[in-house]
Scaffold this motif. Structure first.
Motif, PDB file in Angstrom:
ATOM      1  N   LYS A 150       0.836  -0.997  -0.106  1.00  0.00           N
ATOM      2  CA  LYS A 150      -0.075   0.251  -0.839  1.00  0.00           C
ATOM      3  C   LYS A 150       0.695   1.139  -0.077  1.00  0.00           C
ATOM      4  O   LYS A 150       2.129   1.616   0.452  1.00  0.00           O
ATOM      5  CB  LYS A 150      -1.101   0.202   1.129  1.00  0.00           C
ATOM      6  N   ALA A 151       0.286   2.417  -0.291  1.00  0.00           N
ATOM      7  CA  ALA A 151       0.266   3.825  -0.417  1.00  0.00           C
ATOM      8  C   ALA A 151       0.233   4.241   0.720  1.00  0.00           C
ATOM      9  O   ALA A 151      -0.377   4.185   0.927  1.00  0.00           O
ATOM     10  CB  ALA A 151       0.651   4.634  -1.656  1.00  0.00           C
ATOM     11  N   VAL A 152       1.596   4.831   1.661  1.00  0.00           N
ATOM     12  CA  VAL A 152       0.556   5.891   2.988  1.00  0.00           C
ATOM     13  C   VAL A 152       1.836   6.881   2.583  1.00  0.00           C
ATOM     14  O   VAL A 152       2.628   7.236   2.126  1.00  0.00           O
ATOM     15  CB  VAL A 152       0.801   4.968   3.875  1.00  0.00           C
ATOM     16  N   LEU A 153       0.598   8.034   3.488  1.00  0.00           N
ATOM     17  CA  LEU A 153       1.805   9.391   4.244  1.00  0.00           C
ATOM     18  C   LEU A 153       1.893   9.121   5.260  1.00  0.00           C
ATOM     19  O   LEU A 153       1.845   8.422   6.293  1.00  0.00           O
ATOM     20  CB  LEU A 153       0.213  10.121   3.887  1.00  0.00           C
TER      21      LEU A 153
ATOM     22  N   ARG B 131      -0.825   8.738   8.682  1.00  0.00           N
ATOM     23  CA  ARG B 131      -1.386   9.855   8.967  1.00  0.00           C
ATOM     24  C   ARG B 131      -2.820   9.090   7.704  1.00  0.00           C
ATOM     25  O   ARG B 131      -3.595   9.810   7.951  1.00  0.00           O
ATOM     26  CB  ARG B 131      -0.605  11.197   8.332  1.00  0.00           C
ATOM     27  N   GLN B 132      -2.153   8.787   6.166  1.00  0.00           N
ATOM     28  CA  GLN B 132      -3.121   8.391   5.724  1.00  0.00           C
ATOM     29  C   GLN B 132      -3.365   7.322   4.460  1.00  0.00           C
ATOM     30  O   GLN B 132      -1.837   7.349   4.128  1.00  0.00           O
ATOM     31  CB  GLN B 132      -3.093   9.443   4.035  1.00  0.00           C
ATOM     32  N   VAL B 133      -3.729   6.312   4.282  1.00  0.00           N
ATOM     33  CA  VAL B 133      -3.741   5.106   3.206  1.00  0.00           C
ATOM     34  C   VAL B 133      -4.107   5.832   1.582  1.00  0.00           C
ATOM     35  O   VAL B 133      -5.037   5.900   1.919  1.00  0.00           O
ATOM     36  CB  VAL B 133      -4.110   4.245   3.320  1.00  0.00           C
ATOM     37  N   ILE B 134      -3.227   5.977   0.647  1.00  0.00           N
ATOM     38  CA  ILE B 134      -3.796   6.527  -0.233  1.00  0.00           C
ATOM     39  C   ILE B 134      -4.035   5.294  -1.678  1.00  0.00           C
ATOM     40  O   ILE B 134      -3.630   3.688  -1.512  1.00  0.00           O
ATOM     41  CB  ILE B 134      -2.085   6.749  -1.281  1.00  0.00           C
TER      42      ILE B 134
END
Length: 221
Positions: free
Chosen positions: A93-96, A218-221
């Motif tokens: 997964k891509a994340v912030l 903080r966020q999963v993109i």
């Protein structure tokens, strides 16, 4: 209490020399000693009931604490296992995560994130190259409190395409004429998860970034 033959006490407490008896063993030894004392007590000088009750209560307290510790250890193990499984679901997964890096490649750029503790009147994002020069500024205007993700179009100040590579971004926010603190987040991809850390599993984001905790996402993109 009445005194017993030393051989009786030694036979009861013989295993205690190592100083590692569990609460269960302590309770069993106490009850054995109690029965022996009752059998050997002087009828004219019986045992003190208050003292006997106090000792038994102390043994039960130790036993209860040991059982509570065992229960808490089991709960903590379950929580750790659950957190690890939650973390493994993010692989790929891509994340912030906290950071200020933005990447440019083949005309594409990675997202940037920012978080404000309050509403702000103006926000400016400065894109900085490897030499520390500002190559582009983005005026975002007013923004509400909370988490926001934005994208840079990859263009430099003169309108040309930015060369491929790693850049950094800086966020400046103002509210009521004063600077406001901002938390910055950059894009990363979760490649693997490791456990065995005191404060939970670590997410491996590749060689560019340091491993992070689940709480850092903080966020999963």
């Amino acid at each position: 209490m009445n005194q017993l033959d030393p051989s009786v006490i030694n036979s009861i407490n013989g295993g205690n020399a190592r100083g590692q008896s569990t609460a269960g063993e302590m309770r069993e030894n106490f009850m054995t000693l109690l029965v022996a004392q009752l059998r050997n007590q002087d009828p004219l000088n019986p045992m003190d009931n208050a003292e006997m009750t106090s000792q038994l209560a102390q043994i039960n307290t130790v036993s209860g604490i040991e059982q509570l510790n065992e229960t808490m250890t089991g709960i903590n193990d379950q929580i750790d296992a659950s957190r690890f499984m939650q973390a493994t679901a993010l692989i790929g997964k891509a994340v912030l995560v906290p950071g200020e890096r933005v990447l440019v490649g083949e005309g594409e750029t990675t997202p940037m994130g920012m978080e404000f503790g309050r509403n702000v009147d103006s926000v400016k994002v400065s894109i900085v190259d490897g030499s520390g020069q500002v190559v582009r500024e983005l005026d975002l205007g007013r923004m509400n409190a909370g988490m926001h993700s934005i994208a840079w179009d990859g263009k430099l100040a003169d309108g040309t395409q930015a060369p491929n590579g790693a850049y950094r971004f800086r966020v400046d926010a103002v509210a009521e004429g004063r600077s406001v603190s901002v938390k910055s987040f950059n894009y990363a991809q979760v490649l693997a998860v490791s456990q065995g850390h005191p404060d939970g599993p670590r997410l491996d984001l590749g060689g560019i970034f340091e491993p992070v905790r689940l709480e850092d996402i903080r966020q999963v993109i």
